[in-house]
Design a protein around this motif. Structure first.
Motif, PDB file in Angstrom:
ATOM      1  N   ASP A  44       0.865  -1.174   0.000  1.00  0.00           N
ATOM      2  CA  ASP A  44       0.000   0.000   0.000  1.00  0.00           C
ATOM      3  C   ASP A  44       0.904   1.227   0.000  1.00  0.00           C
ATOM      4  O   ASP A  44       1.486   1.579   1.025  1.00  0.00           O
ATOM      5  CB  ASP A  44      -0.902  -0.032   1.238  1.00  0.00           C
ATOM      6  CG  ASP A  44      -1.801   1.194   1.355  1.00  0.00           C
ATOM      7  OD1 ASP A  44      -1.728   2.083   0.488  1.00  0.00           O
ATOM      8  OD2 ASP A  44      -2.579   1.268   2.331  1.00  0.00           O
ATOM      9  N   ASP A  49       1.818   0.163   4.355  1.00  0.00           N
ATOM     10  CA  ASP A  49       1.548  -1.157   4.915  1.00  0.00           C
ATOM     11  C   ASP A  49       1.743  -2.253   3.877  1.00  0.00           C
ATOM     12  O   ASP A  49       1.493  -2.051   2.684  1.00  0.00           O
ATOM     13  CB  ASP A  49       0.097  -1.238   5.438  1.00  0.00           C
ATOM     14  CG  ASP A  49      -0.144  -0.328   6.636  1.00  0.00           C
ATOM     15  OD1 ASP A  49       0.764  -0.210   7.473  1.00  0.00           O
ATOM     16  OD2 ASP A  49      -1.246   0.256   6.716  1.00  0.00           O
ATOM     17  N   GLU A  50       2.167  -3.414   4.352  1.00  0.00           N
ATOM     18  CA  GLU A  50       2.237  -4.610   3.515  1.00  0.00           C
ATOM     19  C   GLU A  50       0.963  -5.421   3.769  1.00  0.00           C
ATOM     20  O   GLU A  50       0.613  -5.696   4.914  1.00  0.00           O
ATOM     21  CB  GLU A  50       3.486  -5.430   3.864  1.00  0.00           C
ATOM     22  CG  GLU A  50       4.779  -4.692   3.580  1.00  0.00           C
ATOM     23  CD  GLU A  50       6.006  -5.450   4.062  1.00  0.00           C
ATOM     24  OE1 GLU A  50       5.852  -6.348   4.923  1.00  0.00           O
ATOM     25  OE2 GLU A  50       7.109  -5.129   3.590  1.00  0.00           O
ATOM     26  N   GLN A  51       0.271  -5.800   2.705  1.00  0.00           N
ATOM     27  CA  GLN A  51      -1.014  -6.474   2.814  1.00  0.00           C
ATOM     28  C   GLN A  51      -0.953  -7.826   2.110  1.00  0.00           C
ATOM     29  O   GLN A  51      -0.076  -8.066   1.276  1.00  0.00           O
ATOM     30  CB  GLN A  51      -2.126  -5.624   2.184  1.00  0.00           C
ATOM     31  CG  GLN A  51      -2.201  -4.190   2.689  1.00  0.00           C
ATOM     32  CD  GLN A  51      -2.744  -4.112   4.115  1.00  0.00           C
ATOM     33  OE1 GLN A  51      -3.003  -5.117   4.759  1.00  0.00           O
ATOM     34  NE2 GLN A  51      -2.912  -2.900   4.620  1.00  0.00           N
ATOM     35  N   SER A  70      -9.763  -7.600   9.540  1.00  0.00           N
ATOM     36  CA  SER A  70      -8.881  -6.629  10.171  1.00  0.00           C
ATOM     37  C   SER A  70      -7.887  -7.324  11.093  1.00  0.00           C
ATOM     38  O   SER A  70      -8.264  -8.153  11.919  1.00  0.00           O
ATOM     39  CB  SER A  70      -9.700  -5.608  10.968  1.00  0.00           C
ATOM     40  OG  SER A  70     -10.516  -4.853  10.116  1.00  0.00           O
ATOM     41  N   GLU A  71      -6.636  -6.959  10.945  1.00  0.00           N
ATOM     42  CA  GLU A  71      -5.568  -7.514  11.781  1.00  0.00           C
ATOM     43  C   GLU A  71      -5.920  -7.415  13.261  1.00  0.00           C
ATOM     44  O   GLU A  71      -6.354  -6.369  13.753  1.00  0.00           O
ATOM     45  CB  GLU A  71      -4.285  -6.731  11.502  1.00  0.00           C
ATOM     46  CG  GLU A  71      -3.100  -7.119  12.363  1.00  0.00           C
ATOM     47  CD  GLU A  71      -1.885  -6.257  12.082  1.00  0.00           C
ATOM     48  OE1 GLU A  71      -0.761  -6.752  12.272  1.00  0.00           O
ATOM     49  OE2 GLU A  71      -2.055  -5.103  11.661  1.00  0.00           O
ATOM     50  N   VAL A 105      -8.990 -11.245   2.544  1.00  0.00           N
ATOM     51  CA  VAL A 105      -8.043 -10.123   2.522  1.00  0.00           C
ATOM     52  C   VAL A 105      -7.700  -9.794   3.966  1.00  0.00           C
ATOM     53  O   VAL A 105      -8.574  -9.404   4.747  1.00  0.00           O
ATOM     54  CB  VAL A 105      -8.641  -8.890   1.819  1.00  0.00           C
ATOM     55  CG1 VAL A 105      -7.617  -7.755   1.796  1.00  0.00           C
ATOM     56  CG2 VAL A 105      -9.083  -9.235   0.404  1.00  0.00           C
ATOM     57  N   TYR A 106      -6.429  -9.986   4.319  1.00  0.00           N
ATOM     58  CA  TYR A 106      -5.986  -9.724   5.686  1.00  0.00           C
ATOM     59  C   TYR A 106      -5.418  -8.315   5.734  1.00  0.00           C
ATOM     60  O   TYR A 106      -4.391  -8.015   5.103  1.00  0.00           O
ATOM     61  CB  TYR A 106      -4.932 -10.744   6.117  1.00  0.00           C
ATOM     62  CG  TYR A 106      -4.669 -10.730   7.604  1.00  0.00           C
ATOM     63  CD1 TYR A 106      -5.454 -11.489   8.467  1.00  0.00           C
ATOM     64  CD2 TYR A 106      -3.654  -9.957   8.153  1.00  0.00           C
ATOM     65  CE1 TYR A 106      -5.236 -11.487   9.837  1.00  0.00           C
ATOM     66  CE2 TYR A 106      -3.423  -9.943   9.519  1.00  0.00           C
ATOM     67  CZ  TYR A 106      -4.216 -10.708  10.357  1.00  0.00           C
ATOM     68  OH  TYR A 106      -3.996 -10.685  11.714  1.00  0.00           O
ATOM     69  N   LEU A 107      -6.096  -7.444   6.487  1.00  0.00           N
ATOM     70  CA  LEU A 107      -5.789  -6.010   6.455  1.00  0.00           C
ATOM     71  C   LEU A 107      -4.923  -5.602   7.637  1.00  0.00           C
ATOM     72  O   LEU A 107      -5.406  -5.429   8.762  1.00  0.00           O
ATOM     73  CB  LEU A 107      -7.089  -5.214   6.435  1.00  0.00           C
ATOM     74  CG  LEU A 107      -7.890  -5.398   5.138  1.00  0.00           C
ATOM     75  CD1 LEU A 107      -9.319  -4.897   5.309  1.00  0.00           C
ATOM     76  CD2 LEU A 107      -7.203  -4.668   3.991  1.00  0.00           C
ATOM     77  N   ARG A 108      -3.642  -5.428   7.358  1.00  0.00           N
ATOM     78  CA  ARG A 108      -2.727  -4.946   8.384  1.00  0.00           C
ATOM     79  C   ARG A 108      -2.908  -3.435   8.542  1.00  0.00           C
ATOM     80  O   ARG A 108      -3.375  -2.749   7.650  1.00  0.00           O
ATOM     81  CB  ARG A 108      -1.294  -5.295   8.005  1.00  0.00           C
ATOM     82  CG  ARG A 108      -1.101  -6.796   7.809  1.00  0.00           C
ATOM     83  CD  ARG A 108       0.341  -7.141   7.559  1.00  0.00           C
ATOM     84  NE  ARG A 108       1.142  -6.896   8.736  1.00  0.00           N
ATOM     85  CZ  ARG A 108       2.442  -6.580   8.697  1.00  0.00           C
ATOM     86  NH1 ARG A 108       3.057  -6.452   7.546  1.00  0.00           N
ATOM     87  NH2 ARG A 108       3.117  -6.380   9.814  1.00  0.00           N
ATOM     88  N   HIS A 110      -4.997  -2.370  10.766  1.00  0.00           N
ATOM     89  CA  HIS A 110      -6.353  -2.246  11.303  1.00  0.00           C
ATOM     90  C   HIS A 110      -6.438  -2.651  12.769  1.00  0.00           C
ATOM     91  O   HIS A 110      -7.533  -2.769  13.311  1.00  0.00           O
ATOM     92  CB  HIS A 110      -7.319  -3.116  10.495  1.00  0.00           C
ATOM     93  CG  HIS A 110      -7.798  -2.468   9.244  1.00  0.00           C
ATOM     94  ND1 HIS A 110      -8.965  -2.827   8.619  1.00  0.00           N
ATOM     95  CD2 HIS A 110      -7.275  -1.463   8.483  1.00  0.00           C
ATOM     96  CE1 HIS A 110      -9.147  -2.094   7.543  1.00  0.00           C
ATOM     97  NE2 HIS A 110      -8.125  -1.256   7.437  1.00  0.00           N
ATOM     98  N   ALA A 152      -8.409  -2.466   0.525  1.00  0.00           N
ATOM     99  CA  ALA A 152      -9.093  -3.737   0.273  1.00  0.00           C
ATOM    100  C   ALA A 152      -9.787  -3.707  -1.079  1.00  0.00           C
ATOM    101  O   ALA A 152      -9.719  -4.679  -1.860  1.00  0.00           O
ATOM    102  CB  ALA A 152     -10.097  -4.024   1.387  1.00  0.00           C
TER     103      ALA A 152
END
Length: 223
Positions: A44, A49-51, A70-71, A105-108, A110, A152
């Motif tokens: 991103d 951030d790395e997603q 969300s992480e 989708v794992y959202l770092r 968050h 996302a």
């Protein structure tokens, strides 16, 4: 990229344009206890951030089963019963495998609904003293929910997804995806049986954050 050097070995004064948005960086197979996934890594550029998107099967383009997760270090890694996050992540991974295709989708970035790990722990300490999750964030001078789902949507666009069946109890996730050009064909409940340690937290999410959690009516006996 090779640097553009002048005759005296100095860097060129011309500055490269800053990249924005989300960039696909890597695609690697990821066998898990739930099934086989492709782990597609993204950067991103707006937030740094790395997603990662975990993709199972041939997802197609329409009505793709999707979870935006969300992480949550305490829930996802440590098995915290303060929330239902770890159980929701496991349930979502199982669901896309059972479906035959889908995306998690794992959202770092968050963590703690976007306030960060240490602030989340401070909020948890206030909740142990009697505040609810909304009151705790506000007492710290922080937003109730600071998450943004633009990245996302960017990841889903990159994967060619036009519409989703969204695994979520949170209406704001649906609204955010639609705002960013992803159609939500269906919102699929992701309901986890509550326990004594998280029932107050879940009730607060329903009563003060509009999460759709109808299963809580059946567990009035929990404190």
């Amino acid at each position: 990229m090779t640097e553009n050097l002048g005759v005296l070995g100095k860097k060129s004064s011309r500055k490269s344009a800053r990249r924005t948005g989300v960039e696909r960086v890597v695609n690697a197979p990821l066998p898990t206890v739930y099934g086989k996934f492709q782990a597609i890594g993204y950067l991103d550029h707006d937030r740094g951030d790395e997603q990662v998107a975990l993709v199972h099967g041939d997802i197609g383009t329409e009505r793709v089963l999707v979870r935006l997760h969300s992480e949550c270090l305490t829930g996802d890694a440590f098995g915290s019963q303060h929330c239902e996050c770890g159980d929701q992540l496991a349930a979502a991974l199982r669901a896309v495998v059972a479906e035959g295709s889908g995306i998690v989708v794992y959202l770092r970035g968050h963590e703690g609904r976007g306030i960060g790990l240490l602030a989340k722990l401070r909020a948890m300490a206030l909740q142990a003293e009697g505040l609810d999750t909304v009151e705790a964030n506000l007492a710290l001078g922080l937003p109730v929910d600071a998450r943004d789902y633009g990245v996302a949507a960017g990841i889903l666009h990159d994967l060619g997804v036009g519409s989703v069946r969204l695994m979520s109890n949170n209406p704001r996730k649906r609204e955010a995806l639609v705002r960013h050009g992803i159609q939500v064909a269906e919102q699929v409940p992701l309901l986890i049986p509550p326990c004594e340690n998280n029932i107050t937290y879940l009730r607060t999410k329903r009563e003060r954050m509009d999460h759709h959690l109808p299963h809580l009516d059946a567990v009035a006996h929990l404190s």
